[in-house]
Design an enzyme around this catalytic site. Structure first.
Site, short mmCIF file in Angstrom:
data_model
loop_
_atom_site.label_atom_id
_atom_site.label_comp_id
_atom_site.label_asym_id
_atom_site.label_seq_id
_atom_site.Cartn_x
_atom_site.Cartn_y
_atom_site.Cartn_z
N ARG A 37 64.63 -35.50 59.72
CA ARG A 37 64.06 -36.76 60.23
C ARG A 37 63.24 -36.88 61.52
O ARG A 37 62.34 -37.79 61.58
CB ARG A 37 65.12 -37.83 60.19
N LYS A 202 80.13 -43.30 44.78
CA LYS A 202 80.57 -44.65 43.81
C LYS A 202 79.38 -45.24 42.93
O LYS A 202 78.14 -45.17 43.50
CB LYS A 202 80.73 -45.62 45.20
N GLY A 360 69.98 -39.74 51.85
CA GLY A 360 70.41 -39.00 52.97
C GLY A 360 71.36 -37.93 52.48
O GLY A 360 71.05 -36.78 53.01
N GLY A 384 69.03 -46.11 51.45
CA GLY A 384 69.37 -47.20 51.08
C GLY A 384 68.06 -48.19 50.90
O GLY A 384 68.07 -48.74 50.01
#
Ligand code: ADP
Ligand code: MG
Length: 405
Positions: A37, A202, A360, A384
């Site tokens: 990053r 998930k 990520g 996200g």
């Protein structure tokens, strides 16, 4: 693109420019384990340095609870940033206090200061707009202009992402521009065949992206922890593997919708089943419909896709023209369960077209497994944010910069 870009800010020589980056890097005992990053931020920082601006860089790191917490200090980031830029970076030990004021006041043209973690200040993430606004005004006092370049946070309505862009003349940096360019290619004009590979822990995290992508893709490959909810929905037993029973109906709905649309949902045919969770756990490969038939019985735990599945996924990926991958295929943090993720990453490097890694943990996985960023078409810095973009959601941090879908 309707986005305001750097050139819209005019000549920045001698101007103080506040730059919001996403420098939220993983740390282990105060050491940066993946500086991706920071490296992704360099393009914008160098452009502003070359323009003769005085740079006031701001970022969050981790989730401190709105007050200073040494383990989330950006100090190691300042040091790494200085090495990568090849010039000093003044680090301020607070965000809007005396240290920050002194650091900003000391800047000459082309100099860089990094202020301490934004989230050491509760108003940064406050639910109340007036609290965020007040904090944004303090940050705004450090600049004549604002460049927003923290792509990983554009889906958040936070002071340094949203209100600050309202207070100062603002524009998107080069990273946000590049990320959006790639995401637009994935949504507006993807070359076919188009495959999306989803994994991670998930299903519930990724449901809306599955729904949004179904009408656009040719194949949807499912691995990671979420695969067990799909297998279970098809009537198979999954032992002690990750299972979200409350998502079974939704998953069945997707399988039906995919059939209607002619989209192939590709599920694993074999799985690596472990005795327990751990790096040294005994494990065997089992057919996906016989997970409970191993020596571990109903306590067997699926921790990776199996070798046949990995081979099949790899060949689908390598022959696609557009691939978007989000979420590791298994528990790649443990070497014994990293092979599925490795095979998928390897296949992405062979795509003759656009291959994008989003998320990520997925980005960290490819670097940890020894791949280089340049081997992929694009590694997104925002998990996200890129998912929400693909879902067609409105992202406040982009809209405030003039973006319209
Ligand atoms: P990303 O950050 O790339 O979007 P996620 O956060 O959704 O990815 O998921 C990453 C996590 O999923 C990893 O920590 C990995 O260990 C976990 N995971 C992958 N496969 C499984 C599995 N079969 N069982 C449990 N966890 C899994
Ligand atoms: Mg993650």
């Amino acid at each position: 693109m309707t986005l305001r870009t750097l050139d819209s800010l005019g000549d920045l020589a001698g101007k103080r420019v506040v730059v919001r980056c996403d420098l939220n890097v993983p740390l282990k005992n105060g050491h940066i384990t993946d500086d991706g990053r920071i490296r992704a931020s360099l393009g914008t920082l160098n452009a502003l340095i070359n323009a003769g601006a005085k740079l006031v860089v701001i970022s969050h790191l981790g989730r401190p609870e709105g007050e200073p917490d040494a383990k989330y200090s950006l100090a190691p980031v300042a040091q790494r940033m200085s090495e990568l830029l090849g010039k000093p970076v003044v680090f301020a030990k607070d965000t809007v206090g005396h240290a920050a004021k002194d650091a900003v006041a000391s800047l000459e043209n082309g100099d860089v200061a990094l202020l301490e973690n934004l989230r050491f200040n509760a108003p940064e993430t406050s639910k109340h707009a007036h609290e965020r606004r007040e904090f944004a005004e303090k940050l705004a006092a450090f600049g004549d202009a604002f460049v927003s370049d923290g792509f990983g946070v554009v889906h958040r309505k936070q002071a340094s992402v949203y209100e600050l862009a309202e207070v100062l003349p603002s524009a998107a940096g080069l990273l946000i521009e590049a990320e959006l360019g790639v995401l637009e290619r994935l949504t507006l004009t993807p070359e076919k065949p188009y495959a999306v590979v989803l994994g991670g822990s998930k299903v519930s995290d990724k449901l809306s992206v599955i729904e949004a992508l179904l009408p656009r893709v040719d194949r949807l490959l499912i691995g990671g922890g979420m695969l067990f909810t799909f297998l279970y929905a098809q009537g198979h037993k999954v032992g002690a593997s990750l299972l979200e029973k409350d998502q079974v109906d939704t998953v069945l709905g997707y399988l039906e919708k995919a059939a209607e649309l002619g989209v192939e949902i590709v599920l694993p045919t074999d799985v690596v089943v472990a005795e327990k969770f751990g790096g040294d756990a005994k494990h065997v490969v089992a057919p996906a419909d016989q997970i409970e038939d191993t020596e571990f019985g109903a306590s067997g735990l699926g921790l990776d896709i199996g070798p046949d599945t990995a081979k099949n996924f790899a060949s689908i990926i390598a022959t696609s023209k557009t691939v978007f991958w989000n979420g590791p295929m298994g528990v790649f943090e443990l070497a014994a369960f990293a092979e599925g993720t490795r095979a998928v990453a390897e296949a992405l490097t062979k795509v003759d077209g656009l291959a994008v890694v989003g998320g990520g943990d997925s980005a960290a996985a490819v670097r940890e497994l020894g791949f280089r960023d340049e081997q992929f078409g694009h590694i997104s810095t925002g998990g996200g944010a890129s998912l929400e973009f693909l879902e067609g959601k409105r992202l406040p941090g982009l809209e405030v910069l003039g973006w319209q879908a």
